[in-house]
Design a protein around this motif. Sequence first.
Motif, PDB file in Angstrom:
ATOM      1  N   VAL A  31       1.032  -1.192  -0.062  1.00 15.34           N
ATOM      2  CA  VAL A  31      -0.085   0.032   0.111  1.00 15.34           C
ATOM      3  C   VAL A  31       0.901   1.010   0.104  1.00 15.34           C
ATOM      4  O   VAL A  31       1.688   1.428   0.925  1.00 15.34           O
ATOM      5  CB  VAL A  31      -0.911   0.005   1.395  1.00 15.34           C
ATOM      6  N   VAL A  32       0.694   2.094  -1.114  1.00 22.11           N
ATOM      7  CA  VAL A  32       1.601   3.310  -1.040  1.00 22.11           C
ATOM      8  C   VAL A  32       0.473   4.405  -0.614  1.00 22.11           C
ATOM      9  O   VAL A  32      -0.375   4.511  -0.753  1.00 22.11           O
ATOM     10  CB  VAL A  32       1.930   3.517  -2.631  1.00 22.11           C
ATOM     11  N   TYR A  33       1.230   5.176   0.390  1.00 17.12           N
ATOM     12  CA  TYR A  33       0.450   6.357   0.943  1.00 17.12           C
ATOM     13  C   TYR A  33       1.155   7.743   1.153  1.00 17.12           C
ATOM     14  O   TYR A  33       2.368   7.570   1.189  1.00 17.12           O
ATOM     15  CB  TYR A  33      -0.036   5.761   2.214  1.00 17.12           C
ATOM     16  N   LEU A  34       0.529   8.578   1.140  1.00 18.42           N
ATOM     17  CA  LEU A  34       1.208   9.750   1.739  1.00 18.42           C
ATOM     18  C   LEU A  34       1.125   9.903   3.444  1.00 18.42           C
ATOM     19  O   LEU A  34       0.003   9.776   3.874  1.00 18.42           O
ATOM     20  CB  LEU A  34       0.255  11.046   1.231  1.00 18.42           C
ATOM     21  N   ALA A  35       2.489  10.014   3.875  1.00 19.34           N
ATOM     22  CA  ALA A  35       2.310  10.145   5.266  1.00 19.34           C
ATOM     23  C   ALA A  35       1.773  11.292   5.884  1.00 19.34           C
ATOM     24  O   ALA A  35       2.059  12.434   5.210  1.00 19.34           O
ATOM     25  CB  ALA A  35       3.583   9.714   5.650  1.00 19.34           C
TER      26      ALA A  35
END
Length: 165
Positions: free
Chosen positions: A82-86
């Motif tokens: 899962v790629v996400y904006l922290a």
Amino acid sequence: MYSLNVPVPGRVARLASDLFPYLAPFDRVRDRHTLVCKRFEDADLDRLREQLRRALAGQPAFEARVTDIRFFEEPPRGAAPVVYLAVDSPGLLDLHRTLTDEFGAIEGIEGDDYVPHVTLARGGSVADARAVASQPLDSIEWTVSQLDIYDSSFRETTASILLPA
């Protein structure tokens, strides 16, 4: 399932659009960008709304900031990675703790396991996730002055609560 979400500013959606060429290899790319504060499984909407209004009474607005791109290599639910904006937000973490004390935590994704983030994509290769996470970005800061009760069955906001509540 319902969730209490932090609305994200349009700048976050624009950032996600700018990253699309790097997200294209993933199985699912999000078209709606949300920041979940707390999930509620098996809840009655009318009762939940009233419980949240009481729990959020006096809750002040707080700051949030997208800091960088990261990924969960092995998320507790769903396809990986899962790629996400922290998102960095002490106020959001405090609110999450208050709500998990009141309503309980969903194991593996809330309480001590809670990671504030905006999902961009999931279900691809770890190499592709690393490529996205290596992209530079300017931080995006905003003041959270509203929370939304979101119905995942209908993919819509069912109520909003203004802060301070």
